[in-house]
Design an enzyme around this catalytic site. Structure first.
Site: not given
Length: 610
Positions: A2, A605
């Site tokens: 997010c 990530k």
């Protein structure tokens, strides 16, 4: 995981918000949205399932004029990827974006439904929107409403609230999910990652646990978990402004693989001389801490865990210090025993990995003598909360599958192990010089490994139609096999497993057949002959062998076995060197299969939630 961007400015902010989201795409997401208060204080909200480009096209086709707004990229946790579940969420005059997981959302949802609120999504975030709207009915300000809401939330969150009736103000709250405020002139910004804001400011304040901040064009007021006004340090960022540019490369991952020689030079600069490791470069007081270390506990996740597993061999073989390595999500829930004079080391590219951060906080409670982080992001939570921070200096890494962050973690660990061994009198000047010399040679050796790119590209064609792959290694090359396996499964979606080669007889041999490629890491060391026996076991069962072998190892290609002959390198840096062909193999297999190399499905990530 997010991304959040917010802005309060005199100028129109739509372009700033969307560009900020674009810079956060590397974190992983499935939908994106923006909410802006226009010049008449009407809320303009646009949400799209899919890429930020689709959101940008929608905003461009119907431009929004307004100086206050919030934006978000969502990685689904509660509720499927859909436009209805995309942020921002709205309740009355309130708009909300949120990173994290609200653990008591079911209880709060039921409570709010009893109060008459109707939910339009499956998300836990919508609970926050309705709570803020409810609290604002009796609160004197949006700030007070957010503070009262935060007191009711359990779990991790970084959230931003915007009120249509108070259009030049944002209120943010942080607990377990990072938020940074960017300072401008007559305008201020916020984001979950400073990279989102590097095109508009270089001055940042990082919020700490429990902070709530009120942001206007001219002021930033921060309050701690007790409601007391506090000051947070302002830092100047020297991060790369153009880190989001692929340049001549097709993918960020490819770019980052080829950046490794330069990244390693940056990692070592000022930390090693011609023949010694400079202990003072680790940090103030490091020498005294190192002399007292009797045990090392490494805690990490994913690729960083593989780096820790490699370093364990160095700690014990070179520095003579016992070392344990554990996955952070296991460590934090285990009833462990803290050894005397034990140093905790956390490894994380982002410095915000939720489980690793929680493990650090737990370790502080359990009496570890000191805590050090090996991290790539200055100002991150792990850096701020650790006693020592040994930065990897890899530069911004955009590709979800880590490459240069891994090799720089290994180089950083090798320098630290050498310093530790020296301080404890285990590594003598001659051995220290040998290790440091091998580190000086490493960038050039990595360039030689990168020169195998074309031959590995041809090799990758053999893997494209396969469904499974086995990776084998022994000793410190077993974790390198683990990293090769992880890279292949992450970006090509081929099921891959890594085993210590000596474990073949204990199960994996049952999988060997003519459709099972077996990748072997084969340097020249004391385990080479044992490894050759393991290779023969695979050959005898018709397995397809791909051996990355030292030129001095004496391998010859034969039926069922392809040899990729690698230059001989120092035993100290060989694990780092052999990582590169594993990265190239995974990249080219993914390229042939046509997967999304930089943003593989279902992955993010920075894993900032449990």
């Amino acid at each position: 995981m997010c991304g959040i961007v917010g802005a309060v400015a005199q100028r129109d902010v739509a372009e700033i918000l969307v560009e900020g989201l674009r810079r956060l795409e590397y974190r992983g997401y499935d939908s994106a949205g923006v909410a802006i208060l226009d010049t008449e204080c009407n809320l303009q909200r646009v949400r799209r399932l899919g890429k930020v480009k689709e959101l940008a096209d929608a905003v461009d086709s119907n431009p929004i004029v307004g100086g206050t707004g919030i934006a978000h990229t969502r990685w689904a946790t509660h509720g499927e990827p859909s436009e209805a579940n995309a942020h921002p969420h709205v309740s009355g005059d309130i708009s909300i974006v949120h990173n994290g997981i609200i653990e008591n959302h079911e209880y709060l949802r039921a409570l709010l439904q009893e109060r008459g609120y109707v939910f339009e999504s499956q998300t836990d975030t919508e609970v926050i929107a309705h709570l803020v709207e409810w609290e604002l009915r009796s609160a004197k300000s949006l700030l007070e409403a957010v503070q009262k809401t935060a007191a009711q939330l359990e779990g991790a969150y970084g959230t931003v609230a915007m009120n249509r009736r108070d259009p030049e103000r944002l209120v943010v709250a942080r607990s377990g999910s990072p938020l940074v405020i960017g300072l401008g002139i007559g305008e201020n910004f916020l984001a979950s990652d400073q990279l989102a804001l590097l095109n508009v400011t270089r001055r940042f304040m990082f919020l700490e646990e429990g902070d709530v901040a009120e942001i206007t064009r001219r002021d930033v007021n921060i309050f701690d978990v007790h409601g007391n006004a506090v000051e947070r340090e302002i830092t100047e960022s020297n991060a790369e402004h153009d880190a989001g540019d692929k340049g001549q490369y097709r993918h960020f991952m490819q770019k980052e693989i080829f950046e490794q020689p330069t990244a390693l030079i940056n990692t070592m600069e000022g930390r090693i001389s011609n023949d010694t490791v400079i202990v003072e470069s680790i940090g103030a007081g490091a020498a005294d801490i190192l002399r007292n270390v009797e045990h090392v506990q490494i805690v990490a996740c994913g690729t960083s865990y593989n780096a820790g597993m490699t370093a364990r061999y160095w700690f014990e073989a070179l520095a003579g210090v016992s070392c344990d390595v554990e996955i952070a999500s296991e460590f934090r829930y285990r009833k462990f025993v803290t050894r005397p004079n034990s140093l905790l080391i956390t490894l994380s590219q982002s410095g915000e990995t939720a489980d690793t951060l929680a493990a650090l906080r737990l370790a502080k409670e359990k009496g570890y003598m000191s805590a050090m982080t090996i991290c790539n992001v200055a100002g991150s939570s792990l850096v701020r909360e650790s006693d020592l921070a040994f930065m990897t200096r890899a530069g911004t890494e955009i590709g979800v599958a880590s490459t240069k962050a891994f090799t720089t973690q290994l180089a950083t660990m090798l320098m630290f192990v050498t310093a530790l061994g020296k301080q404890k009198g285990v590594i003598n000047p001659q051995k220290e010089k040998e290790i440091v010399t091998s580190l000086h040679q490493l960038p050039t050796q990595i360039e030689k490994a990168l020169a195998f790119d074309k031959s590995i590209e041809q090799l990758a064609e053999d893997f494209a139609d396969k469904h499974h792959t086995l990776f084998l290694g022994r000793g410190e090359f077993y974790p390198i096999a683990m990293e090769g396996s992880l890279k292949l499964k992450e970006i090509s979606y081929i099921h891959a497993e890594a085993y210590a080669a000596g474990e073949l007889k204990h199960g994996p041999l049952a999988l060997i057949d003519a459709d099972m490629p077996v990748v072997v890491v084969a340097p020249t060391n004391e385990l080479l002959e044992k490894l050759k026996s393991n290779i023969e076991e695979v050959r005898a069962r018709g397995g397809l062998l791909y051996v990355f072998a030292d030129e001095k190892a004496g391998f010859e290609p034969c039926d069922g076995m392809k040899i990729i002959t690698m230059p001989h390198v120092s035993e100290y840096t060989a694990p780092i060197f052999y990582t590169v062909p594993m990265q190239l193999l995974s990249y080219h297999v993914a390229l042939i299969k046509g997967t999304d190399v930089d943003q593989p499905r279902n992955l993010a990530k920075a894993v900032t939630v449990e």
